[in-house]
Design a protein around this motif. Structure first.
Motif, PDB file in Angstrom:
ATOM      1  N   UNK A  42       0.836  -1.205   0.000  1.00 27.51           N
ATOM      2  CA  UNK A  42       0.000   0.000   0.000  1.00 27.51           C
ATOM      3  C   UNK A  42       0.867   1.250   0.000  1.00 27.51           C
ATOM      4  N   UNK A  43       2.007   1.226   0.705  1.00 23.32           N
ATOM      5  CA  UNK A  43       2.895   2.392   0.795  1.00 23.32           C
ATOM      6  C   UNK A  43       3.525   2.772  -0.543  1.00 23.32           C
ATOM      7  N   UNK A  44       3.490   1.876  -1.511  1.00 23.48           N
ATOM      8  CA  UNK A  44       4.052   2.172  -2.830  1.00 23.48           C
ATOM      9  C   UNK A  44       3.210   3.195  -3.599  1.00 23.48           C
ATOM     10  N   UNK A  52      -5.943   0.009  -3.873  1.00 18.27           N
ATOM     11  CA  UNK A  52      -7.089  -0.886  -4.034  1.00 18.27           C
ATOM     12  C   UNK A  52      -7.380  -1.117  -5.515  1.00 18.27           C
ATOM     13  N   UNK A  53      -7.278  -0.077  -6.320  1.00 14.07           N
ATOM     14  CA  UNK A  53      -7.526  -0.207  -7.758  1.00 14.07           C
ATOM     15  C   UNK A  53      -6.512  -1.141  -8.406  1.00 14.07           C
ATOM     16  N   UNK A  54      -5.241  -0.953  -8.083  1.00 22.00           N
ATOM     17  CA  UNK A  54      -4.197  -1.831  -8.625  1.00 22.00           C
ATOM     18  C   UNK A  54      -4.432  -3.270  -8.158  1.00 22.00           C
ATOM     19  N   UNK A  57      -7.189  -4.952 -10.137  1.00 21.03           N
ATOM     20  CA  UNK A  57      -6.708  -5.406 -11.452  1.00 21.03           C
ATOM     21  C   UNK A  57      -5.926  -6.709 -11.292  1.00 21.03           C
ATOM     22  N   UNK A  58      -5.081  -6.786 -10.285  1.00 19.15           N
ATOM     23  CA  UNK A  58      -4.308  -8.007 -10.044  1.00 19.15           C
ATOM     24  C   UNK A  58      -5.240  -9.164  -9.697  1.00 19.15           C
ATOM     25  N   UNK A  59      -6.247  -8.923  -8.846  1.00 16.89           N
ATOM     26  CA  UNK A  59      -7.202  -9.982  -8.491  1.00 16.89           C
ATOM     27  C   UNK A  59      -7.946 -10.465  -9.728  1.00 16.89           C
ATOM     28  N   UNK A  60      -8.347  -9.524 -10.586  1.00 21.04           N
ATOM     29  CA  UNK A  60      -9.042  -9.889 -11.826  1.00 21.04           C
ATOM     30  C   UNK A  60      -8.144 -10.755 -12.700  1.00 21.04           C
ATOM     31  N   UNK A 102       1.315  -8.416  -6.159  1.00 16.43           N
ATOM     32  CA  UNK A 102       0.331  -7.977  -5.165  1.00 16.43           C
ATOM     33  C   UNK A 102       0.953  -7.740  -3.795  1.00 16.43           C
ATOM     34  N   UNK A 103       2.222  -8.070  -3.642  1.00 23.82           N
ATOM     35  CA  UNK A 103       2.908  -7.839  -2.369  1.00 23.82           C
ATOM     36  C   UNK A 103       2.560  -8.849  -1.301  1.00 23.82           C
ATOM     37  N   UNK A 104       2.129 -10.039  -1.717  1.00 23.27           N
ATOM     38  CA  UNK A 104       1.725 -11.046  -0.737  1.00 23.27           C
ATOM     39  C   UNK A 104       2.907 -11.682  -0.037  1.00 23.27           C
TER      40      UNK A 104
END
Length: 147
Positions: A42-44, A52-54, A57-60, A102-104
């Motif tokens: 999120x800090x990026x 959340x928007x990015x 897109x990644x989740x999609x 996604x930074x997981x």
């Protein structure tokens, strides 16, 4: 048209699962805001809405990876083993790249090893369940043919 439906299903499903996961973990960790991923992710971004928007897109894209990978099992000239190996490679590669974006988890050998072990175990469990259901369906069809 079939491919459009498959991709649309993947986008909707991936986004829904991603959003519900983010909502669950945000509540679990007592956050006051929705965090789509780790704080480092999120800090990026300049604000939470962009993060959340990015993430959406990644989740999609994750949903698209899994929904389109199912088409591998439609290649009738391949054996079930070849289909399974290619499906595993496709889903593992696509999902892993997106999970890192996604930074997981950080791009680190030990995290990647842990993630891989979890992915393999979950994949095997889902595959075993799918094979059981398929064999049961074949047995039912054979019973119907014998009548």
């Amino acid at each position: 048209m079939k491919y459009v439906r498959i991709i649309r299903f993947g986008i909707i499903t991936g986004t829904f699962i991603g959003f519900m996961s983010a909502l669950f973990f945000s509540w679990l960790y007592g956050a006051n805001n929705l965090y789509p991923s780790s704080p480092q992710f999120v800090e990026q971004f300049s604000n939470n809405l962009i993060a959340i928007t990015v993430s959406a897109v990644i989740w999609a894209l994750m949903g698209v990876v899994f929904s389109t990978a199912q088409m591998i099992f439609e290649v009738e000239s391949w054996s079930i083993t070849k289909q399974t190996v290619w499906h595993f490679i496709t889903t593992y590669t696509g999902y892993t790249i997106l999970a890192i974006l996604a930074g997981w988890f950080p791009l680190n050998f030990w995290y990647l090893l842990q993630y891989t072990l979890i992915f393999v175990v979950v994949y095997i469990i889902i595959w075993l369940i799918s094979m059981y259901v398929a064999r049961r369906n074949v047995a039912k069809l054979n019973q119907e043919l014998l009548k």
